[in-house]
Design an enzyme around this catalytic site. Structure first.
Site, mmCIF file in Angstrom:
data_model
loop_
_atom_site.group_PDB
_atom_site.id
_atom_site.type_symbol
_atom_site.label_atom_id
_atom_site.label_comp_id
_atom_site.label_asym_id
_atom_site.label_seq_id
_atom_site.Cartn_x
_atom_site.Cartn_y
_atom_site.Cartn_z
ATOM 1 N N GLU A 202 0.786 -1.247 0.000
ATOM 2 C CA GLU A 202 0.000 0.000 0.000
ATOM 3 C C GLU A 202 0.818 1.298 0.000
ATOM 4 O O GLU A 202 0.787 2.075 0.959
ATOM 5 C CB GLU A 202 -1.010 0.007 1.162
ATOM 6 N N GLU A 460 -37.037 -31.213 -21.567
ATOM 7 C CA GLU A 460 -36.805 -31.091 -23.004
ATOM 8 C C GLU A 460 -37.406 -29.795 -23.558
ATOM 9 O O GLU A 460 -37.196 -29.463 -24.715
ATOM 10 C CB GLU A 460 -37.404 -32.298 -23.731
#
Ligand SMILES: *[C@@H]1O[C@H](CO)[C@@H](O)[C@H](O)[C@H]1NC(C)=O
Ligand SMILES: *[C@@H]1O[C@H](CO)[C@@H](O)[C@H](O)[C@H]1NC(C)=O
Length: 531
Positions: A202, A460
């Site tokens: 940082e 299906e």
């Protein structure tokens, strides 16, 4: 003779084990790989600080080291991002301090008693010997270690004006920093579990600027590589490790022979709870886009570096709305990009932080007494990102897991019904394009909407056309018989997956500007996978 033979066998076995466990890591395009096999290795680390004033790995006052390490591996991490302070390795009056002396210096009598009880063997070690001893124990338990230069002067990080913020600050002499990097790279040569070195945590503050960043980070990278060419060299960006966007216009000029990895931190600091509650979808879109522009772009095919998200995390008590919403958004992105990472953090408490003794850490996975997980549900949500999802050497074609980041689980189709399961057992979906059926791989089935509040089924019937909607791109919607869009949603009370009215999305699929609902029960990500 027999004994000799056994010994030989033992030695051969040991060599073999050393070989398979100790190959250094390197990079291949955007992936970190085992340099011997070329196979992907994913860093799924937790941070463990050792850089505060006492320079003692946190928690050794609370539990025996074996117990702590067992908790790390037991929680699914394969690696620790272990921090250090430059002064430990450049200044004898810091590095040679014994653990007992360091504790006494700050009058840490309770911690001293705790260490005497749980890890008495460390009291007479110097803080540098202890650092190595912890790394040694992590290696014995087959955990990888990334050493992170967190600060120069030992202390809590990361205020903008703490003297540790940027090259040239009161405690941050670039020359001394380079000496420290060289010392650590050298000191850990004989430790194959140390797979990488993070150059600096940082960078920030009034002094930060791009020219100095290139100058010093390039020097630091070369220094580490010269001292220890086995290590991955891990480079974080400016603005507290949130931005590497400038690499788009100016390359990082080093020649590290496939050892270069970039690093970034992704928290939700500074974004108020209210912003998240009003605009959960939009804000997720915004912060994900920012992450892409600032650092995830590095993994793109054109640029192709590994990215190590070396800090992220939340208040594990669940008290921060912002944290709770952000982490769900974060997990969706990290699962998709399949980057390497390190969670902030392991420690349930600090021996001494910012003048406070035995301070609780609500971002720690362990509780205050280091007894158990503070929030087991949170740790289990990390499962999908602890796994390798994309293995670039795999021959298995890509399929998609339907990931629900709020629960950390994935959709599994059981007898044509949708259920939530460990992502390891996720059903495999084909690649999906908007306004087309959602199809299971290798089966005739499509997912079809059966009505509001009803669980969609696989059958299906391929008439349901699914669309990824909302700005977050995390809702999967299809029309019901009346032409109204319904979104997949998980009902938290029974974990069922149903189709419901899309939250925070208008009937025309536009985003609502503000929205009182939390849409995250409806967030799903199709995560590319090939393992
Ligand atoms: C430690 O305790 C001694 C004696 O009570 C005191 O003089 C000293 O200032 C204390 N040091 C710190 C760092 O608190
Ligand atoms: C969630 O499931 C429970 C138990 O099946 C049910 O009573 C409740 O109505 C469901 N909630 C929603 C929002 O559908």
């Amino acid at each position: 003779m027999m004994r000799n033979k056994m010994n030989q066998h033992a030695i051969l076995m040991a060599l073999f084990l050393v070989q398979i466990n100790s190959a250094p890591l390197s990079t291949n395009s955007r992936w970190i790989v085992d340099s011997a096999s070329g196979k992907r290795v994913k860093l799924a680390c937790v941070n463990w600080p050792s850089h505060l004033e006492p320079m003692i790995a946190e928690g050794l006052d609370k539990k025996p080291i074996d117990d702590i390490i067992q908790k790390i591996s037991g929680s699914g991490f394969n690696c620790v991002r272990f921090t250090w302070a430059t002064y430990m390795f450049t200044r004898p009056d810091y590095g040679n301090l014994r653990v007992s002396e360091s504790l006494d210096k700050y009058n840490l009598s309770a911690a001293r008693a705790g260490i005497a009880k749980n890890n008495p063997q460390i009291l007479s070690m110097t803080v540098v010997e202890l650092h190595k001893a912890v790394v040694g124990e992590l290696g014995k338990k087959k955990l990888m270690v990334v050493l992170d230069n967190h600060v120069s002067r030992p202390m809590w990080c990361c205020a903008g004006n703490d003297g540790n913020s940027f090259f040239g600050d009161a405690y941050f002499d670039p020359e001394e920093w380079l000496q420290g990097l060289a010392a650590v790279a050298t000191a850990y040569k004989a430790f194959p579990q140390v797979v990488g070195l993070s150059l600096r945590n940082e960078l920030r503050g009034g002094r930060e600027n791009e020219p100095d960043w290139y100058k010093y980070m390039q020097e630091g990278a070369n220094t580490v590589h010269e001292q220890n060419p086995n290590l991955l060299v891990i480079i974080s960006g400016l603005y507290t490790a949130t931005n590497l966007g400038y690499l788009k216009s100016k390359a990082f000029e080093v020649n590290l022979a496939n050892k270069l990895v970039f690093e970034a931190h992704w928290y939700t600091f500074g974004i108020p709870d209210k912003a998240w509650t009003d605009q959960t979808n939009n804000l997720c879109a915004t912060v994900t886009k920012r992450a892409q522009d600032n650092y995830l772009f590095l993994t793109s095919a054109k640029i192709s570096f590994p990215l190590f998200l070396s800090e992220f995390g939340i208040d594990e008590r669940g008290l921060s709305i912002a944290d709770n919403r952000y982490i769900t958004c974060f997990l969706a992105a990290v699962a998709e990009f399949d980057v390497d990472w390190a969670l902030w953090s392991l420690q349930g408490s600090y021996i001494l932080r910012e003048g406070k003794v035995n301070l609780d850490e609500s971002y720690g996975i362990l509780d205050f007494d280091w007894d158990r997980l503070r929030n087991p549900g949170f740790v289990s949500r990390l499962r999908i990102v602890q796994q390798i999802n994309q293995d670039f050497t795999s021959k298995i074609p890509t399929y998609y897991k339907m990931f629900h980041p709020l629960s950390g689980q994935c959709v599994q189709i059981v007898s044509n019904e949708m259920a939530l399961a460990n992502c390891k057992y996720a059903s495999r979906w084909n690649q999906h394009r908007d306004d087309s059926p959602l199809k299971l791989e290798g089966a005739a089935g499509c997912l079809s909407v059966a009505g509001d509040g009803v669980s969609p089924r696989v059958s299906e019937d391929c008439s349901s056309k699914w669309k990824i909607v909302s700005s977050s791109a995390l809702h999967l919607a299809a029309q019901d018989g009346k032409g109204e869009y319904l979104c997949l949603e998980v009902n938290a009370s029974d974990s069922s997956v149903v189709a419901k009215k899309c939250l925070c999305v208008g009937n025309d699929l536009s985003n609502l500007r503000t929205c009182a609902d939390n849409p995250q029960s409806q967030w799903f990500k199709l995560v590319p996978t090939n393992v």
